[in-house]
Write a protein that holds these residues in place. Sequence first.
Motif, short mmCIF file in Angstrom:
data_model
loop_
_atom_site.label_atom_id
_atom_site.label_comp_id
_atom_site.label_asym_id
_atom_site.label_seq_id
_atom_site.Cartn_x
_atom_site.Cartn_y
_atom_site.Cartn_z
N VAL A 111 -8.19 4.10 -8.35
CA VAL A 111 -7.64 2.73 -8.22
C VAL A 111 -8.47 1.79 -9.58
CG1 VAL A 111 -7.28 0.70 -7.34
CG2 VAL A 111 -6.78 2.56 -6.00
N ASP A 147 -10.52 7.94 -3.87
CA ASP A 147 -9.40 6.97 -3.94
C ASP A 147 -9.82 5.69 -4.81
OD1 ASP A 147 -7.33 8.09 -2.20
OD2 ASP A 147 -8.90 8.35 -1.01
N ASP A 173 -12.28 -2.24 -1.28
CA ASP A 173 -11.22 -3.15 -1.32
C ASP A 173 -10.70 -3.51 0.14
OD1 ASP A 173 -9.96 -1.17 0.21
OD2 ASP A 173 -8.72 -0.33 -1.38
N GLY A 194 0.82 -1.28 -0.07
CA GLY A 194 0.16 -0.05 0.18
C GLY A 194 0.77 1.41 0.02
N TYR A 195 0.21 2.20 -0.12
CA TYR A 195 0.85 3.51 -0.24
C TYR A 195 1.87 4.02 1.03
CZ TYR A 195 -2.69 5.69 2.76
OH TYR A 195 -3.49 6.03 3.74
N ASP A 253 -1.58 -5.24 -10.75
CA ASP A 253 -1.50 -3.98 -10.02
C ASP A 253 -2.23 -4.31 -8.83
OD1 ASP A 253 -2.57 -1.67 -8.87
OD2 ASP A 253 -2.76 -0.54 -10.62
N THR A 254 -1.61 -4.41 -7.79
CA THR A 254 -2.03 -5.21 -6.56
C THR A 254 -3.27 -4.40 -5.84
OG1 THR A 254 -0.35 -4.28 -5.21
CG2 THR A 254 0.00 -6.30 -5.74
N ALA A 255 -3.26 -2.84 -5.98
CA ALA A 255 -4.22 -2.22 -5.72
C ALA A 255 -5.54 -2.27 -6.31
CB ALA A 255 -3.95 -0.77 -5.84
#
Lengths: 398, 413
Positions: B354, B350, B303, A250-251, B256-258
Amino acid sequence: MRRCIRRHRRPWLNMVLAACGLLALAGCGGEGETTFDDQGATATAFDWRLPAGTPLPLEPLDNPMTEAKFQLGRHLFYDRRLSGNGTQACADCHLQAQGFSDGLVTPTGSTGEVHPRNAQPLLNVAYHATLTWANPSLLTLEQQILVPLFGETPVEQGINDDNLETVLTRLRDEPVYPPLFEAAFPGRGSVIDMAAVVKALASFVRGMVSFDSAFDRHERGDLQALDASARRGRALFFSEQLECFHCHGGYHLSDSTLDRTMSFIERPFHNTGLFNIGGRGDYPEDNQGLFEITGDPSDMGKFRAPTLRNIALTAPYMHDGSMADLAEVIEFYAAGGRQIAVGPEAGDGRQNPFKDSFVNGFELRQQDQEDLIAFLNSLTDFSFIADPRFSNPWEATP
Amino acid sequence: MTTPVFSILSKRRCRRGRLVAAMALALPAVATAHGIVSSEREDSPLSVGAGVSASHRWDSVIADSGRWQVPGVLMGGEALGSEQGFTLDAASVQLDWRAGERTHVRLDIGSHHAGEIELEEALVGYRLADSLGLQIEAGRMKARFSTENLSHAYARPFSDNNLVYDAFYGGHVVDEGARLMVTPWAGITLGVEGWRGSQFPATAGDDGGARDVFLHWRWQDGAWQVELGTWAQWAEARDRSDSRYTGGHSHGGDSDTAADALRFDGDQDSQGAGARLAWQRGDWSAGLAAEFVQVDVSGTLRDTTRQAALSGDYRGWWLQPELRWRRQALTLRYTKLVLDNHLTGVAGPDLAAVAGLNHAGHDPDQWAVSYRYQLQDGLGLRLEWTRNRATAEPVNYLAAGLYWSGALWPAGN
């Protein structure tokens, strides 16, 4: 239908008309758009200086962020008078040049007691779901800051009932403070008390945000920000082979993350297999992680995954500062735990029964190891450690 | 027909729920013959057909990461976009077998993306009654709500898949289910399909599944051939992820994990109408195909830690005029998507970022011209030019390729 078409001798005309109709239809509604009702998630009185798209951290209702509190907190953070014997400031264990850690295995408090844990770097602390290495009940900075100020096991800044008034008098005698307190807590006069000190310190630490590492620039689309080696290291870090990202993803580069956009809050802790004393999964007595708080045997050795931001600046590593450099850390993960052959801490950490299944061990070639270190180095935010906003204000106004 | 069509259009022009207008748009259009093999062959109970198309493309809209995302819509299924360089656009073999008086079986094995062989169709059909042409089919099938959903790159003018289908239907809808069709009057087909939901935009299992109904009308008179159709689809998803780049399915795209952690719970309801008209005289033939699809998405995007309510209102349409002379065919296709999204919740901005739901500043659209030359029976050469604005940056590219389709059995057909 049949009649209609027959009437039109020219099929082309028919089609063109139809096409125009379709175009006219499609034209209406205009441009699409994406709109939001973020239900106040971006409301703040503070200039967080975050890059676009970065979520804001939470601000406590009873201590919303202001620039005045941040500036007061910054003065207090660097002030040794804020300790029982006047010898230690927050900044003595949290040094800007070292990413607000101290480079020591474990620090020593103002009265000479040694802390069992490694001093943590301070950056983006506001985004951690819990504070310190392993305490699920420390949820706000306002709670956490009481620990270094008043804590007795160990004594850090060593303020107690006996010296509290002395400490406050020292602050009240400093002419810089009354206007700073007045600005930070308007309407209270320039009352200087511990409640205000804690709120201001919390505001300063909360405002220490960093999102300008090469990695951040890369994630924002500047693909050149990472060189080829760091890019390969990034791929390894986010791979199912190394598994790092499960706990440091994560960020925030930590799975213990909290920001305003979150609806489901997780407060995870992991045992990474650093110890396995006596083969029972034990950790050294003064440092048993989550177990110390919960008393649950399966919580033995569980610690919060730290953010890996500025990791190159904050050696030595782990909760006890027991790893000297990043190469040692990577070898530890590659082995799937730490084996200690002799001494009171002997045991095979790889077999620790409470070890997280993501710490499994893996094969790394020399080049892979260099690439992974290049990636970890790319997490350093040099502008953060040079930013005068977070530096010692007393040096500017001696 | 023309007059009423346009009067409906003018009245309804800018209203929501454009279904009526869309149905009216069931305009004249060219049939892009899909079926290579007719299951109604008189003599042999077995027929086998095949087709293949391969192209070289000089550019692509797919991002460097390998991930294809049309800004403004959740994607999934098999919507992988067309890659740069040499690609096998499609290859498949279909087998149709009349197993008895009333029973038929169909197998379609193919690949839409280089290397991956899939069972596209494996169905059994049974004619329940002769009078209404009542028949039931079940198995793994392509949805029949629109003929465009059945198209293969070797049997249509363009090698790129239809943008509307990539954006709203994961490329094309193939699922396990059952279908009931009746033909109450000659040329009219009414169908109902029920799906397990193993294909985007639905999911299988609890709270998942999909259904659709369609009405098709075919009519031929002298030089004219007209096909009109309209449909509605309801798809329900629970815990839906974009599986295009995960699970050993990477298709060359970076995971892309997110984005891979995103899940959608909710419904996608769509209605569409389309038309194909063909006209032929001597060596010349001309045609027009068009379709309009209206999509409503409503649900929750989340998520592991965040969620926001998503409400999407999308329109997509394409228009495809074509002109043929002897062995040559020139076709134009314009496709456009108008994508409106509204997200409610602290995580909206957000998650939108994503998920790729942020609007690119222009509506995704695509112009394409295809020129085909038939070299010999079934075998053709294709040149294409595409101006693809499906992503933020417009990309222009040329493509050249060969396609073939024909009957393998009975031989000589």
